[in-house]
Design a protein around this motif. Structure first.
Motif, PDB file in Angstrom:
ATOM      1  N   ARG A 153      15.807   5.351  -9.368  1.00  0.00           N
ATOM      2  CA  ARG A 153      16.217   6.676  -9.867  1.00  0.00           C
ATOM      3  C   ARG A 153      16.042   6.760 -11.382  1.00  0.00           C
ATOM      4  O   ARG A 153      15.552   7.755 -11.908  1.00  0.00           O
ATOM      5  CB  ARG A 153      17.664   6.980  -9.475  1.00  0.00           C
ATOM      6  CG  ARG A 153      17.841   7.340  -8.002  1.00  0.00           C
ATOM      7  CD  ARG A 153      19.243   7.841  -7.700  1.00  0.00           C
ATOM      8  NE  ARG A 153      20.289   6.869  -7.993  1.00  0.00           N
ATOM      9  CZ  ARG A 153      20.668   5.895  -7.163  1.00  0.00           C
ATOM     10  NH1 ARG A 153      20.106   5.782  -5.978  1.00  0.00           N
ATOM     11  NH2 ARG A 153      21.624   5.053  -7.502  1.00  0.00           N
ATOM     12  N   ASP A 157      13.497   9.222 -13.380  1.00  0.00           N
ATOM     13  CA  ASP A 157      13.985  10.132 -14.423  1.00  0.00           C
ATOM     14  C   ASP A 157      13.225   9.925 -15.733  1.00  0.00           C
ATOM     15  O   ASP A 157      12.847  10.889 -16.402  1.00  0.00           O
ATOM     16  CB  ASP A 157      15.486   9.938 -14.661  1.00  0.00           C
ATOM     17  CG  ASP A 157      16.352  10.438 -13.511  1.00  0.00           C
ATOM     18  OD1 ASP A 157      15.842  11.225 -12.670  1.00  0.00           O
ATOM     19  OD2 ASP A 157      17.524  10.036 -13.452  1.00  0.00           O
ATOM     20  N   LYS A 161      10.761  12.572 -17.624  1.00  0.00           N
ATOM     21  CA  LYS A 161      10.993  12.931 -19.032  1.00  0.00           C
ATOM     22  C   LYS A 161       9.729  12.691 -19.855  1.00  0.00           C
ATOM     23  O   LYS A 161       9.352  13.542 -20.676  1.00  0.00           O
ATOM     24  CB  LYS A 161      12.159  12.104 -19.579  1.00  0.00           C
ATOM     25  CG  LYS A 161      12.508  12.413 -21.015  1.00  0.00           C
ATOM     26  CD  LYS A 161      13.705  11.597 -21.457  1.00  0.00           C
ATOM     27  CE  LYS A 161      14.078  11.921 -22.902  1.00  0.00           C
ATOM     28  NZ  LYS A 161      15.278  11.171 -23.324  1.00  0.00           N
TER      29      LYS A 161
END
Length: 169
Positions: A153, A157, A161
């Motif tokens: 996860r 992420d 980004k």
């Protein structure tokens, strides 16, 4: 041993070489960009065998999966694929030609755009993508086994980004 990451990879050697040869430079971006680039190639090499076992040629999975995810009637405009597949329009056309010859998609005129074409997943295409999806996801899960669920996860992420923060090309 991967969890503790005490092992080194080829990028570590490249970083050391740059630090030795050009100590005034900071080569640290290579640690990310070099690894992402190498990893992308290695992952593709490990995805393709699953596709081949299910009768898919390179690049076919993306088209069939894109149509499948669109939901019934599993149809999109041809122009929707050019951006989604990150291909040129001629590259997209070649891929669609091969899929149509294989009977996995069908093309028809777009009634709302006389210059447009609709791409539809055939019954055979739907059957093929549904058959490969479970094996594909199991393969991807296996490829991520070195990371815990929380690490996966976190990585997802961070990659999101990074991708969203890229400067324009």
């Amino acid at each position: 041993m991967v969890r503790g990451v005490s092992e080194r990879d080829g990028v570590d050697e490249i970083l050391e070489q740059w630090r030795r040869e050009r100590p005034e430079l900071d080569p640290s971006p290579i640690g990310v960009v070099g690894r992402v680039s190498r990893l992308a190639r290695e992952l593709e090499q490990r995805l393709e065998p699953v596709y081949r076992r299910h009768g898919l040629e390179p690049g076919w999975h993306d088209v069939l999966a894109t149509l499948r995810r669109a939901g019934p009637p599993f149809r999109l405009r041809a122009s929707d694929f050019t951006g989604a597949l990150m291909l040129t329009s001629s590259g997209t056309t070649k891929r669609l030609d091969r899929l149509e010859q294989a009977g996995l998609i069908a093309r028809s005129p777009d009634p709302n755009d006389r210059r447009g074409t609709l791409i539809t997943l055939t019954d055979a295409g739907l059957e093929r993508i549904d058959a490969v999806t479970e094996a594909h996801l199991a393969n991807e899960r296996r490829l991520l086994d070195a990371l815990s669920a929380a690490e996966q996860r976190q990585l997802a992420d961070l990659l999101r980004k990074l991708r969203l923060g890229l400067p324009p090309a």
